[in-house]
Motif scaffolding. Structure first.
Motif, short mmCIF file in Angstrom:
data_model
loop_
_atom_site.label_atom_id
_atom_site.label_comp_id
_atom_site.label_asym_id
_atom_site.label_seq_id
_atom_site.Cartn_x
_atom_site.Cartn_y
_atom_site.Cartn_z
N ARG A 280 9.76 15.82 7.88
CA ARG A 280 8.81 15.02 7.11
C ARG A 280 9.16 15.05 5.62
O ARG A 280 9.29 14.02 4.98
CB ARG A 280 7.39 15.52 7.30
N GLY A 281 9.32 16.26 5.09
CA GLY A 281 9.51 16.40 3.65
C GLY A 281 10.84 15.87 3.15
O GLY A 281 10.89 15.14 2.18
N TRP A 282 11.91 16.21 3.83
CA TRP A 282 13.22 15.82 3.31
C TRP A 282 13.65 14.45 3.80
O TRP A 282 13.98 13.58 3.01
CB TRP A 282 14.26 16.88 3.68
N PHE A 283 13.61 14.23 5.12
CA PHE A 283 14.08 12.95 5.65
C PHE A 283 13.12 11.81 5.34
O PHE A 283 13.47 10.83 4.69
CB PHE A 283 14.28 13.02 7.17
N VAL A 284 11.88 11.92 5.84
CA VAL A 284 10.96 10.78 5.77
C VAL A 284 10.49 10.50 4.35
O VAL A 284 10.57 9.36 3.88
CB VAL A 284 9.77 10.99 6.73
N GLU A 285 10.01 11.52 3.65
CA GLU A 285 9.47 11.27 2.31
C GLU A 285 10.55 10.80 1.34
O GLU A 285 10.31 9.91 0.52
CB GLU A 285 8.75 12.50 1.79
N SER A 286 11.76 11.36 1.44
CA SER A 286 12.82 10.89 0.53
C SER A 286 13.28 9.49 0.92
O SER A 286 13.59 8.68 0.06
CB SER A 286 13.99 11.87 0.50
N TYR A 287 13.28 9.18 2.23
CA TYR A 287 13.64 7.83 2.66
C TYR A 287 12.64 6.82 2.10
O TYR A 287 13.02 5.79 1.53
CB TYR A 287 13.66 7.74 4.20
N VAL A 288 11.37 7.10 2.27
CA VAL A 288 10.33 6.17 1.80
C VAL A 288 10.42 5.97 0.30
O VAL A 288 10.38 4.85 -0.20
CB VAL A 288 8.92 6.65 2.22
N SER A 289 10.60 7.05 -0.46
CA SER A 289 10.62 6.90 -1.92
C SER A 289 11.89 6.23 -2.42
O SER A 289 11.85 5.47 -3.38
CB SER A 289 10.42 8.25 -2.60
N LYS A 290 13.03 6.46 -1.77
CA LYS A 290 14.30 5.89 -2.25
C LYS A 290 14.59 4.50 -1.68
O LYS A 290 15.13 3.65 -2.36
CB LYS A 290 15.45 6.82 -1.91
N ARG A 291 14.27 4.27 -0.40
CA ARG A 291 14.63 3.02 0.25
C ARG A 291 13.55 1.95 0.17
O ARG A 291 13.80 0.79 0.46
CB ARG A 291 14.98 3.25 1.72
N LEU A 292 12.32 2.35 -0.17
CA LEU A 292 11.22 1.39 -0.19
C LEU A 292 10.50 1.41 -1.54
O LEU A 292 9.29 1.61 -1.62
CB LEU A 292 10.24 1.72 0.95
N PRO A 293 11.24 1.16 -2.63
CA PRO A 293 10.62 1.23 -3.95
C PRO A 293 9.56 0.16 -4.19
O PRO A 293 8.70 0.32 -5.04
CB PRO A 293 11.80 1.06 -4.91
N SER A 294 9.61 -0.93 -3.43
CA SER A 294 8.63 -2.01 -3.62
C SER A 294 7.27 -1.69 -3.02
O SER A 294 6.29 -2.34 -3.34
CB SER A 294 9.14 -3.31 -3.00
N VAL A 295 7.22 -0.71 -2.11
CA VAL A 295 5.94 -0.32 -1.53
C VAL A 295 5.15 0.41 -2.61
O VAL A 295 5.66 1.34 -3.24
CB VAL A 295 6.15 0.58 -0.29
N PRO A 296 3.91 0.01 -2.83
CA PRO A 296 3.11 0.68 -3.87
C PRO A 296 3.06 2.19 -3.64
O PRO A 296 2.94 2.66 -2.51
CB PRO A 296 1.72 0.06 -3.73
N GLU A 297 3.15 2.94 -4.73
CA GLU A 297 3.21 4.39 -4.63
C GLU A 297 2.02 4.97 -3.86
O GLU A 297 2.17 5.92 -3.09
CB GLU A 297 3.29 5.01 -6.03
N ALA A 298 0.86 4.38 -4.02
CA ALA A 298 -0.33 4.87 -3.32
C ALA A 298 -0.20 4.73 -1.80
O ALA A 298 -0.83 5.47 -1.05
CB ALA A 298 -1.57 4.12 -3.80
#
Length: 194
Positions: A57-75
């Motif tokens: 969760r912490g390394w794979f998923v959260e870093s994927y979401v933050s790096k690959r999906l920058p257009s998704v609102p942070e909230a």
């Protein structure tokens, strides 16, 4: 088809040949490891499950979401990460195994879609959608559209409707990154095809 994998033919050289031309270093080792795991049926989702909460969760998923999906609102990124982790960690991951059955490492199809389009019913309209920052190759879809137009021009029958669109401000998950333009494109195409 939203950012489809497996549309173009794979490169002439296979994954191992491409890997052999990479300079030695961490990148080559990582690509080699993941390519080998893929060939043995290990999917990215399996790595997330194996990593558990901290790594998965912490390394794979959260870093994927933050790096690959920058257009998704942070909230919404935390919710999306939770959803992805729960999906990857589900009780029956059967569908994900299709990835390694149908694709070579690097998301190249074993039986590319570009070679199968002609077998589809010609009355079936096709819409290819890609994000403007997508890592999937839009070029193969554009070639399919050009080839279909050439057939129509030569044979003069009612040809298959094919459109290829690029959705702005989005990458591979264009329906999440820019849902307004994605939905507008799909609705406009369906109205056009009535």
């Amino acid at each position: 088809l939203a950012s489809p994998a497996g549309v173009p033919r794979p490169p002439e050289e296979g994954f191992k040949e491409r890997l052999a031309t990479m300079p030695w270093g961490p990148r080559r080792l990582i690509f080699g490891l993941f390519g080998s795991l893929w060939e043995y049926g290990t999917t990215p989702q399996a790595l997330v499950r194996a990593g558990g909460d901290w790594v998965g969760r912490g390394w794979f998923v959260e870093s994927y979401v933050s790096k690959r999906l920058p257009s998704v609102p942070e909230a919404e990124r935390g919710l999306l990460g939770d959803y992805m982790y729960a999906h990857f960690h589900g009780p029956q991951p059967a569908a994900e195994y299709a990835l390694t059955a149908f694709l070579y490492p690097g998301a190249c199809a074993k039986v590319p879609l570009c070679d199968r389009i002609s077998r589809l019913d010609p009355s079936l309209p096709l819409l290819f959608l890609y994000g403007n920052r997508d890592w999937m190759d839009i070029g193969a879809a554009k070639q399919i559209k050009r080839d279909a137009q050439d057939v129509q021009d030569a044979q003069k029958p009612k040809a298959r409707v094919i459109d290829v669109l690029e959705i702005p401000k989005s990458g591979h998950m264009l329906y999440l990154e820019n849902p307004e333009d994605f939905n507008s494109a799909v609705l406009a195409f369906t109205r056009h095809c009535k």
